[in-house]
Scaffold this active site. Structure first.
Site, short mmCIF file in Angstrom:
data_model
loop_
_atom_site.label_atom_id
_atom_site.label_comp_id
_atom_site.label_asym_id
_atom_site.label_seq_id
_atom_site.Cartn_x
_atom_site.Cartn_y
_atom_site.Cartn_z
CD GLU A 33 -2.68 -1.34 2.50
OE1 GLU A 33 -3.85 -1.71 2.45
OE2 GLU A 33 -2.09 -1.14 3.57
CG ASP A 48 -12.35 -7.32 0.43
OD1 ASP A 48 -11.24 -6.81 0.69
OD2 ASP A 48 -13.30 -7.27 1.22
N1 ADE Z 1 -9.40 -4.37 4.24
C1 ADE Z 1 -9.63 -4.80 2.99
N2 ADE Z 1 -10.73 -5.58 2.93
C2 ADE Z 1 -11.23 -5.63 4.18
C3 ADE Z 1 -12.31 -6.30 4.77
N3 ADE Z 1 -13.14 -7.05 4.04
N4 ADE Z 1 -12.51 -6.15 6.11
C4 ADE Z 1 -11.66 -5.40 6.85
N5 ADE Z 1 -10.60 -4.77 6.34
C5 ADE Z 1 -10.38 -4.87 5.02
#
Ligand code: ADE
Length: 263
Positions: free
Chosen positions: A17, A222
């Site tokens: 990142e 996601d």
């Molecule tokens: N960072 C990236 N995806 C995430 C998720 N699903 N839950 C918590 N932190 C995250």
């Protein structure tokens, strides 16, 4: 305050990142504190300190406080990834936080749910000016750099077509959200949440307590549920790293232009 020297703290949880930023730094000096490497130098001509916080609220709170107290940063930005928490937020989109809440904070019945005890607040506002520059930077990245920075193969692999930039509420907690049940619970209690992650609201609380302006920017990796369309590690390397570098580069260029006007 006009014309004071600004020093920007740049935090990310993970190496990907913050890819490329340390290499970009001029006159970089690394100092270790509390198991973190703080790299001070100049990024695109602006005094900066880059650091990887690791994951979670405690990790980032300690890092943020150290940046402020030991390294004298005047502003903080955080770049990283997040899970989507609203239907119009998609993988590859960018979310800039206008405010942040800790979705796992619950000291009830002593204090209302989500309220951080003794602050009277559940939602912490990010700095308007810095966040507006960040939104502008994210839009410029999408409009000017995205197509050449992220290859067609990678765009296709992760089904990223025309990414959008959103501004709104981000919820943080010490939990990677990976089931619809968990996400629904957050949505039921905090219906305005656009994205979930594990650090932003802790940065927000510490910055609030020290009076430091901050902005948080997240690339959606996601859907915060059980369909895991993406290989998280691949996404970090092929997409998130490109986004982070591109957005931060645009942000620093906007800060250069607006420097004397920053609060
Ligand atoms: N960072 C990236 N995806 C995430 C998720 N699903 N839950 C918590 N932190 C995250």
């Amino acid at each position: 305050m006009k014309n004071r020297t600004i020093k920007i703290g740049v935090i990310s949880a993970l190496r990907e990142e913050q890819a490329g930023l340390i290499e970009q730094m001029q006159d970089a000096i690394t100092v270790q504190r509390g198991m973190r490497d703080y790299v001070s130098g100049r990024l695109w001509g602006i005094e900066s300190v880059c650091v990887l916080s690791r994951i979670g609220k405690v990790a980032v709170a300690a890092t943020t406080a150290t940046l402020i107290e030991s390294f004298g940063v005047t502003h903080i930005i955080f770049t990283g990834v997040a899970g989507a928490a609203a239907t119009d937020v998609r993988i590859g989109d960018i979310v800039v936080a206008s405010q942040l809440v800790q979705h796992d904070m619950d000291a009830s019945p002593l204090f209302p749910r989500f309220e951080v005890p003794l602050t009277g607040l559940s939602h912490f506002f990010s700095d308007k000016q810095l966040s507006s520059l960040m939104t502008q930077a994210a839009s410029q990245f999408i409009n000017q750099d995205f197509l050449e920075t992220v290859s067609e193969a990678n765009r296709q692999e992760f089904l990223i077509d025309r990414p959008l930039v959103h501004e709104g509420l981000i919820a943080s907690g010490d939990q990677f959200i990976s089931t619809s049940l968990e996400l629904n619970q957050i949505n039921d209690n905090l219906p305005d949440v656009l994205a979930v992650e594990m650090e932003g609201a802790a940065v927000a609380q510490v910055c609030f307590e020290f009076g430091i302006p901050f902005a948080i920017v997240r690339t959606i990796s996601d859907n915060a549920n059980e369909d895991s369309p993406v290989d998280f590690v691949q996404f970090l390397e092929k997409i998130a790293a490109r986004y982070a570098f591109g957005i931060v580069r645009q942000f620093f260029s906007l800060v250069q232009e607006n420097k004397v006007h920053l609060s």
